[in-house]
Design a protein around this motif. Structure first.
Motif, mmCIF file in Angstrom:
data_model
loop_
_atom_site.group_PDB
_atom_site.id
_atom_site.type_symbol
_atom_site.label_atom_id
_atom_site.label_comp_id
_atom_site.label_asym_id
_atom_site.label_seq_id
_atom_site.Cartn_x
_atom_site.Cartn_y
_atom_site.Cartn_z
ATOM 1 N N UNK A 10 0.967 -1.108 0.068
ATOM 2 C CA UNK A 10 -0.110 -0.059 -0.068
ATOM 3 C C UNK A 10 0.623 1.346 0.057
ATOM 4 N N UNK A 11 1.912 1.129 0.575
ATOM 5 C CA UNK A 11 2.865 2.338 0.789
ATOM 6 C C UNK A 11 3.455 2.554 -0.727
ATOM 7 N N UNK A 12 3.933 1.608 -1.222
ATOM 8 C CA UNK A 12 4.545 1.830 -2.691
ATOM 9 C C UNK A 12 3.428 2.288 -3.637
ATOM 10 N N UNK A 13 2.143 1.704 -3.425
ATOM 11 C CA UNK A 13 1.033 2.200 -4.340
ATOM 12 C C UNK A 13 0.866 3.848 -4.192
ATOM 13 N N UNK A 19 15.105 -0.109 -11.720
ATOM 14 C CA UNK A 19 14.924 -1.835 -11.485
ATOM 15 C C UNK A 19 13.668 -1.960 -10.721
ATOM 16 N N UNK A 20 13.091 -2.871 -11.156
ATOM 17 C CA UNK A 20 11.722 -3.454 -10.410
ATOM 18 C C UNK A 20 12.325 -4.154 -9.273
ATOM 19 N N UNK A 21 11.226 -4.218 -8.083
ATOM 20 C CA UNK A 21 11.301 -4.690 -6.997
ATOM 21 C C UNK A 21 10.368 -5.644 -7.032
ATOM 22 N N UNK A 22 10.457 -6.788 -5.860
ATOM 23 C CA UNK A 22 9.501 -7.831 -5.537
ATOM 24 C C UNK A 22 7.891 -7.093 -5.290
ATOM 25 N N UNK A 64 6.876 -4.468 -6.274
ATOM 26 C CA UNK A 64 6.277 -4.125 -7.821
ATOM 27 C C UNK A 64 5.668 -5.510 -8.415
ATOM 28 N N UNK A 65 6.309 -6.530 -8.346
ATOM 29 C CA UNK A 65 6.025 -7.772 -9.002
ATOM 30 C C UNK A 65 4.576 -8.279 -8.435
ATOM 31 N N UNK A 66 4.509 -8.191 -6.902
ATOM 32 C CA UNK A 66 3.212 -8.688 -6.287
ATOM 33 C C UNK A 66 1.880 -7.496 -6.875
ATOM 34 N N UNK A 67 2.153 -6.117 -7.073
ATOM 35 C CA UNK A 67 1.211 -5.538 -7.489
ATOM 36 C C UNK A 67 0.882 -5.806 -8.788
ATOM 37 N N UNK A 68 1.846 -5.993 -9.823
ATOM 38 C CA UNK A 68 1.574 -5.973 -11.090
ATOM 39 C C UNK A 68 0.673 -7.529 -11.218
ATOM 40 N N UNK A 69 0.918 -8.572 -10.227
ATOM 41 C CA UNK A 69 0.178 -9.846 -10.336
ATOM 42 C C UNK A 69 -1.101 -9.560 -9.938
ATOM 43 N N UNK A 70 -1.295 -8.663 -9.103
ATOM 44 C CA UNK A 70 -2.792 -8.458 -8.774
ATOM 45 C C UNK A 70 -3.420 -7.195 -9.560
ATOM 46 N N UNK A 101 9.120 2.098 -22.223
ATOM 47 C CA UNK A 101 9.499 3.477 -22.339
ATOM 48 C C UNK A 101 10.049 3.742 -23.899
ATOM 49 N N UNK A 102 10.511 2.471 -24.576
ATOM 50 C CA UNK A 102 10.558 2.915 -25.929
ATOM 51 C C UNK A 102 12.221 3.171 -26.166
ATOM 52 N N UNK A 103 12.520 4.276 -25.660
ATOM 53 C CA UNK A 103 14.156 4.700 -25.876
ATOM 54 C C UNK A 103 15.000 4.629 -24.760
ATOM 55 N N UNK A 104 14.586 4.120 -23.299
ATOM 56 C CA UNK A 104 15.662 3.894 -22.574
ATOM 57 C C UNK A 104 15.435 2.703 -21.820
ATOM 58 N N UNK A 105 16.473 2.366 -20.913
ATOM 59 C CA UNK A 105 16.416 0.940 -20.107
ATOM 60 C C UNK A 105 15.457 0.904 -18.940
ATOM 61 N N UNK A 106 14.917 1.989 -18.669
ATOM 62 C CA UNK A 106 14.177 1.926 -17.314
ATOM 63 C C UNK A 106 12.720 1.674 -17.575
ATOM 64 N N UNK A 107 12.291 0.911 -16.500
ATOM 65 C CA UNK A 107 10.940 0.407 -16.713
ATOM 66 C C UNK A 107 10.008 1.639 -16.282
ATOM 67 N N UNK A 108 8.625 1.707 -16.942
ATOM 68 C CA UNK A 108 7.646 2.679 -16.606
ATOM 69 C C UNK A 108 6.691 2.177 -15.812
#
Length: 179
Positions: free
Chosen positions: A24-27, A41-44, A46-52, A60-67
């Motif tokens: 909840x804090x991350x959201x 870099x994605x964290x665990x 972020x993974x849990x929140x994505x699964x839910x 992002x198209x042009x850079x290595x960072x996740x959006x």
């Protein structure tokens, strides 16, 4: 330009990860930015929140960072968590309101949940913050030496308040004197 949030879908899994306060804090942190957020870099969490289905990663198209972007399901989860918090704090705030009303009836000026910042004398450039449930004074004054004040802090869920002298006393249901 209005930002359109993705709908968000929970991934069908045998077991969904349990969500805790860190999720909840991350959201809430991602929501506070008000826009999609680039992360290196994605964290665990972020993974849990994505699964839910509360977060989606975008290219992002042009850079290595996740959006990362919050979904409508994520926003609904934040709203539900906020409403639970408000409901849990309601009895505490109602007791503070009763105490403030009682003190006003006795002729004091009151403020509820006001925040004071004071410099911390032992550590330069450091401030301590005090947020009493009820702050009361006999008469507002421009000069500190003429100010007669009282702080009241109510212990959560107990109906007990600390007065200006620091002693804890039971707050009667009718808010009769705390003396």
């Amino acid at each position: 330009m209005e930002q359109v949030l993705p709908q968000g879908e929970a991934i069908s899994c045998q077991t969904l990860p349990r969500l805790g306060p860190a999720h909840t804090k991350r959201l809430r942190k991602l929501w506070s930015y008000g826009r999609p957020v680039h992360v290196a870099q994605l964290e665990g969490v972020d993974f849990d929140l994505q699964v839910h289905g509360f977060l989606e990663t975008m290219d992002s198209g042009y850079n290595a960072a996740a959006v990362l972007t919050l979904t409508k399901m994520g926003l609904a989860h934040l709203n539900e968590a906020r409403q639970k918090l408000i409901a849990a704090q309601r009895p505490h705030h109602e007791l503070g309101q009763r105490l403030a009303a009682y003190l006003r009836a006795k002729g004091l000026h009151t403020w509820e949940n006001v925040e004071f910042s004071n410099p911390h004398w032992a550590q330069p450039r450091s401030w301590s913050v005090v947020r009493p449930d009820v702050f009361a004074c006999l008469t507002p004054a421009q000069r500190e030496e003429f100010l007669l004040t009282a702080f009241s802090e109510i212990a959560k869920g107990t109906g007990v308040a600390a007065g200006a002298d620091g002693r804890w006393r039971q707050v009667p249901a009718d808010c009769s004197p705390l003396a």
